[in-house]
Write a protein that holds these residues in place. Structure first.
Motif, PDB file in Angstrom:
ATOM      1  N   VAL A 104       0.986  -1.277  -0.267  1.00  0.00           N
ATOM      2  CA  VAL A 104      -0.005  -0.115   0.011  1.00  0.00           C
ATOM      3  C   VAL A 104       0.941   1.139   0.104  1.00  0.00           C
ATOM      4  O   VAL A 104       2.003   1.024   0.382  1.00  0.00           O
ATOM      5  CB  VAL A 104      -0.938  -0.054   1.130  1.00  0.00           C
ATOM      6  CG1 VAL A 104      -1.881  -1.125   1.363  1.00  0.00           C
ATOM      7  CG2 VAL A 104       0.007   0.089   2.531  1.00  0.00           C
ATOM      8  N   ARG A 105       0.405   2.287  -0.537  1.00  0.00           N
ATOM      9  CA  ARG A 105       1.340   3.725  -0.277  1.00  0.00           C
ATOM     10  C   ARG A 105       0.813   4.490   0.935  1.00  0.00           C
ATOM     11  O   ARG A 105       1.485   5.276   1.229  1.00  0.00           O
ATOM     12  CB  ARG A 105       0.755   4.395  -1.824  1.00  0.00           C
ATOM     13  CG  ARG A 105      -0.586   4.758  -1.748  1.00  0.00           C
ATOM     14  CD  ARG A 105      -0.826   5.637  -3.076  1.00  0.00           C
ATOM     15  NE  ARG A 105      -2.047   6.041  -3.191  1.00  0.00           N
ATOM     16  CZ  ARG A 105      -2.658   7.074  -4.280  1.00  0.00           C
ATOM     17  NH1 ARG A 105      -1.466   7.211  -5.230  1.00  0.00           N
ATOM     18  NH2 ARG A 105      -3.929   7.307  -4.660  1.00  0.00           N
ATOM     19  N   ASN A 106       0.013   4.109   1.639  1.00  0.00           N
ATOM     20  CA  ASN A 106      -0.670   4.861   2.697  1.00  0.00           C
ATOM     21  C   ASN A 106      -0.186   4.015   4.010  1.00  0.00           C
ATOM     22  O   ASN A 106      -0.866   3.180   4.401  1.00  0.00           O
ATOM     23  CB  ASN A 106      -1.951   5.288   2.391  1.00  0.00           C
ATOM     24  CG  ASN A 106      -2.274   6.419   3.736  1.00  0.00           C
ATOM     25  OD1 ASN A 106      -1.687   6.574   4.978  1.00  0.00           O
ATOM     26  ND2 ASN A 106      -3.401   7.059   3.480  1.00  0.00           N
ATOM     27  N   ASN A 107       0.757   4.755   4.938  1.00  0.00           N
ATOM     28  CA  ASN A 107       0.966   4.031   6.179  1.00  0.00           C
ATOM     29  C   ASN A 107      -0.157   3.796   7.204  1.00  0.00           C
ATOM     30  O   ASN A 107      -0.174   3.231   8.129  1.00  0.00           O
ATOM     31  CB  ASN A 107       2.274   4.526   6.640  1.00  0.00           C
ATOM     32  CG  ASN A 107       2.930   3.579   7.764  1.00  0.00           C
ATOM     33  OD1 ASN A 107       3.048   2.457   7.605  1.00  0.00           O
ATOM     34  ND2 ASN A 107       2.979   4.213   9.099  1.00  0.00           N
ATOM     35  N   ALA A 108      -1.188   4.738   6.776  1.00  0.00           N
ATOM     36  CA  ALA A 108      -2.170   4.830   7.848  1.00  0.00           C
ATOM     37  C   ALA A 108      -3.069   3.491   7.906  1.00  0.00           C
ATOM     38  O   ALA A 108      -3.751   3.379   8.766  1.00  0.00           O
ATOM     39  CB  ALA A 108      -3.284   5.964   7.489  1.00  0.00           C
TER      40      ALA A 108
ATOM     41  N   ASN B 145       4.109   5.717  -8.766  1.00  0.00           N
ATOM     42  CA  ASN B 145       5.227   6.318  -8.869  1.00  0.00           C
ATOM     43  C   ASN B 145       6.834   5.357  -8.736  1.00  0.00           C
ATOM     44  O   ASN B 145       7.733   5.807  -9.190  1.00  0.00           O
ATOM     45  CB  ASN B 145       5.439   7.557  -7.844  1.00  0.00           C
ATOM     46  CG  ASN B 145       4.386   8.386  -8.102  1.00  0.00           C
ATOM     47  OD1 ASN B 145       4.277   8.920  -9.147  1.00  0.00           O
ATOM     48  ND2 ASN B 145       3.608   8.765  -7.217  1.00  0.00           N
ATOM     49  N   ALA B 146       6.311   4.222  -8.160  1.00  0.00           N
ATOM     50  CA  ALA B 146       7.713   3.296  -7.978  1.00  0.00           C
ATOM     51  C   ALA B 146       8.184   2.778  -9.324  1.00  0.00           C
ATOM     52  O   ALA B 146       6.992   2.424 -10.384  1.00  0.00           O
ATOM     53  CB  ALA B 146       7.328   2.390  -7.217  1.00  0.00           C
TER      54      ALA B 146
ATOM     55  N   ARG C 264      -5.567   7.173 -14.743  1.00  0.00           N
ATOM     56  CA  ARG C 264      -5.306   6.044 -13.881  1.00  0.00           C
ATOM     57  C   ARG C 264      -5.666   4.929 -14.257  1.00  0.00           C
ATOM     58  O   ARG C 264      -5.103   3.721 -13.776  1.00  0.00           O
ATOM     59  CB  ARG C 264      -5.930   6.378 -12.435  1.00  0.00           C
ATOM     60  CG  ARG C 264      -5.623   7.533 -11.762  1.00  0.00           C
ATOM     61  CD  ARG C 264      -6.096   7.637 -10.396  1.00  0.00           C
ATOM     62  NE  ARG C 264      -5.145   7.005  -9.559  1.00  0.00           N
ATOM     63  CZ  ARG C 264      -5.514   6.183  -8.820  1.00  0.00           C
ATOM     64  NH1 ARG C 264      -6.856   5.572  -8.653  1.00  0.00           N
ATOM     65  NH2 ARG C 264      -4.661   5.203  -8.111  1.00  0.00           N
ATOM     66  N   LYS C 265      -6.102   4.809 -15.346  1.00  0.00           N
ATOM     67  CA  LYS C 265      -6.498   3.429 -16.051  1.00  0.00           C
ATOM     68  C   LYS C 265      -5.128   2.958 -16.585  1.00  0.00           C
ATOM     69  O   LYS C 265      -4.822   1.652 -16.522  1.00  0.00           O
ATOM     70  CB  LYS C 265      -7.444   3.429 -17.029  1.00  0.00           C
ATOM     71  CG  LYS C 265      -8.941   4.008 -16.691  1.00  0.00           C
ATOM     72  CD  LYS C 265      -9.310   3.353 -15.301  1.00  0.00           C
ATOM     73  CE  LYS C 265     -10.595   4.019 -14.741  1.00  0.00           C
ATOM     74  NZ  LYS C 265     -10.187   5.137 -14.031  1.00  0.00           N
ATOM     75  N   ARG C 266      -4.457   3.608 -17.080  1.00  0.00           N
ATOM     76  CA  ARG C 266      -2.963   3.214 -17.649  1.00  0.00           C
ATOM     77  C   ARG C 266      -1.943   3.290 -16.246  1.00  0.00           C
ATOM     78  O   ARG C 266      -1.261   2.318 -16.301  1.00  0.00           O
ATOM     79  CB  ARG C 266      -2.507   4.339 -18.635  1.00  0.00           C
ATOM     80  CG  ARG C 266      -1.169   4.137 -19.029  1.00  0.00           C
ATOM     81  CD  ARG C 266      -0.609   4.816 -20.350  1.00  0.00           C
ATOM     82  NE  ARG C 266      -1.463   4.242 -21.503  1.00  0.00           N
ATOM     83  CZ  ARG C 266      -1.008   3.184 -22.169  1.00  0.00           C
ATOM     84  NH1 ARG C 266       0.025   2.547 -21.815  1.00  0.00           N
ATOM     85  NH2 ARG C 266      -1.695   2.745 -23.077  1.00  0.00           N
ATOM     86  N   THR C 267      -2.167   4.194 -15.677  1.00  0.00           N
ATOM     87  CA  THR C 267      -0.948   4.210 -14.594  1.00  0.00           C
ATOM     88  C   THR C 267      -1.071   3.253 -13.399  1.00  0.00           C
ATOM     89  O   THR C 267      -0.221   2.584 -12.806  1.00  0.00           O
ATOM     90  CB  THR C 267      -0.788   5.429 -13.740  1.00  0.00           C
ATOM     91  OG1 THR C 267      -2.213   5.814 -13.270  1.00  0.00           O
ATOM     92  CG2 THR C 267      -0.566   6.765 -14.922  1.00  0.00           C
ATOM     93  N   VAL C 268      -2.486   2.712 -13.337  1.00  0.00           N
ATOM     94  CA  VAL C 268      -2.564   1.829 -12.216  1.00  0.00           C
ATOM     95  C   VAL C 268      -2.796   0.423 -12.807  1.00  0.00           C
ATOM     96  O   VAL C 268      -2.164  -0.540 -12.764  1.00  0.00           O
ATOM     97  CB  VAL C 268      -3.919   2.055 -11.315  1.00  0.00           C
ATOM     98  CG1 VAL C 268      -4.075   0.858 -10.466  1.00  0.00           C
ATOM     99  CG2 VAL C 268      -3.542   3.423 -10.385  1.00  0.00           C
ATOM    100  N   ASP C 269      -3.864   0.119 -13.736  1.00  0.00           N
ATOM    101  CA  ASP C 269      -4.279  -1.017 -14.255  1.00  0.00           C
ATOM    102  C   ASP C 269      -3.260  -1.660 -15.417  1.00  0.00           C
ATOM    103  O   ASP C 269      -3.158  -2.838 -15.288  1.00  0.00           O
ATOM    104  CB  ASP C 269      -5.728  -0.834 -14.930  1.00  0.00           C
ATOM    105  CG  ASP C 269      -6.945  -0.611 -13.958  1.00  0.00           C
ATOM    106  OD1 ASP C 269      -7.551  -1.432 -13.281  1.00  0.00           O
ATOM    107  OD2 ASP C 269      -6.975   0.630 -13.689  1.00  0.00           O
ATOM    108  N   LEU C 270      -2.617  -0.742 -16.061  1.00  0.00           N
ATOM    109  CA  LEU C 270      -1.916  -1.370 -16.935  1.00  0.00           C
ATOM    110  C   LEU C 270      -0.420  -1.263 -16.496  1.00  0.00           C
ATOM    111  O   LEU C 270       0.129  -2.338 -16.409  1.00  0.00           O
ATOM    112  CB  LEU C 270      -2.058  -0.627 -18.379  1.00  0.00           C
ATOM    113  CG  LEU C 270      -0.769  -0.943 -19.390  1.00  0.00           C
ATOM    114  CD1 LEU C 270      -0.964  -2.734 -19.565  1.00  0.00           C
ATOM    115  CD2 LEU C 270      -1.192  -0.342 -20.719  1.00  0.00           C
ATOM    116  N   GLU C 271      -0.042  -0.075 -16.204  1.00  0.00           N
ATOM    117  CA  GLU C 271       1.512   0.281 -15.901  1.00  0.00           C
ATOM    118  C   GLU C 271       1.659  -0.733 -14.549  1.00  0.00           C
ATOM    119  O   GLU C 271       2.828  -1.047 -14.437  1.00  0.00           O
ATOM    120  CB  GLU C 271       1.860   1.490 -15.898  1.00  0.00           C
ATOM    121  CG  GLU C 271       1.715   2.282 -17.130  1.00  0.00           C
ATOM    122  CD  GLU C 271       2.271   3.649 -17.473  1.00  0.00           C
ATOM    123  OE1 GLU C 271       2.569   4.317 -16.326  1.00  0.00           O
ATOM    124  OE2 GLU C 271       2.041   4.230 -18.437  1.00  0.00           O
ATOM    125  N   GLY C 272       1.088  -0.477 -13.679  1.00  0.00           N
ATOM    126  CA  GLY C 272       1.048  -1.120 -12.414  1.00  0.00           C
ATOM    127  C   GLY C 272       1.245  -2.616 -12.436  1.00  0.00           C
ATOM    128  O   GLY C 272       2.102  -3.259 -11.912  1.00  0.00           O
TER     129      GLY C 272
END
Length: 219
Positions: free
Chosen positions: A31-35, A54-55, A84-92
């Motif tokens: 996860v990206r959020n330590n909370a 971003n990683a 975000r469909k590209r940055t998360v679903d594909l690139e992730g």
């Protein structure tokens, strides 16, 4: 097993962690959020910080260190920001695949979406089209990756209680399925190495999860 869950605070992942923990595995929530840490610990998960968007692939590999399998359960969803469909679903997904190879993790299970190989209707809008195309391309990359992959393609997801009854197979038609039942299927395929190399649609049905997995393998 230690099982890395990319998108570790997603709605499917939150249902998957306790199932894996109850089976004696260690889910590793990325996860990206330590909370989220206390909540995830309460579900039996180890927590590691990873910003999917971003990683780079090397950071994914570091996050996968010591893990025996990766589950890609992240997604920007069918609504919202088209980018975000590209940055998360594909690139992730692509970075997860590359990171798994770098980390020496060969087992990889991906949550996709039903029907993404078919062009989406134009009246669904550009965001929906971007979502479908991202899932389609991520699945194609995973199939070509050389990893021991399984792709699960659920129908329309609901937050209803688990039924324990599903339909699973390469040609299962569209339908609804609970996120809890998706998590149960993911847990089941992770337990069975014979599910590697298979891509299955998943909707609610009338067959128990173990029987559905066995039936899909026998088909």
């Amino acid at each position: 097993m230690h099982i890395a869950i990319v998108g570790g605070h997603g709605k499917v992942a939150l249902r998957l962690h306790p199932l894996l923990a109850q089976a004696g595995h260690t889910p590793v929530a990325l996860v990206r959020n330590n909370a989220y840490r206390d909540e995830l610990h309460g579900l039996g998960a180890e927590v590691r910080i990873l910003d999917i968007e971003n990683a780079n692939a090397a950071a994914f590999a570091a996050a996968f260190a010591g893990c025996d399998a990766v589950v890609f359960a992240a997604g920007g969803g069918p609504d919202g920001n088209i980018v975000r469909k590209r940055t998360v679903d594909l690139e992730g997904s692509l970075k997860s695949i590359d990171g798994a190879r770098q980390a020496g993790v060969t087992r990889f299970v991906q949550v996709s979406a039903i029907g993404v190989d078919n062009p989406p209707p134009r009246d669904r809008g550009e965001v929906w089209r971007a979502y479908v195309e991202a899932k389609r391309d991520a699945d194609a990359a995973l199939r070509a990756s050389g990893l021991d992959w399984t792709i699960i393609r659920p129908g329309r997801l609901t937050d209803d209680e688990a039924t324990g009854l599903v339909a699973l197979g390469p040609h299962v038609p569209r339908g609804d399925v609970t996120r809890a039942d998706v998590a149960a299927v993911l847990a089941a395929v992770l337990e069975n190495d014979d599910t590697a190399g298979h891509q299955w649609n998943l909707v609610g049905g009338d067959t128990t999860v173990p029987e559905a997995v066995a039936g899909a393998l026998a088909a």
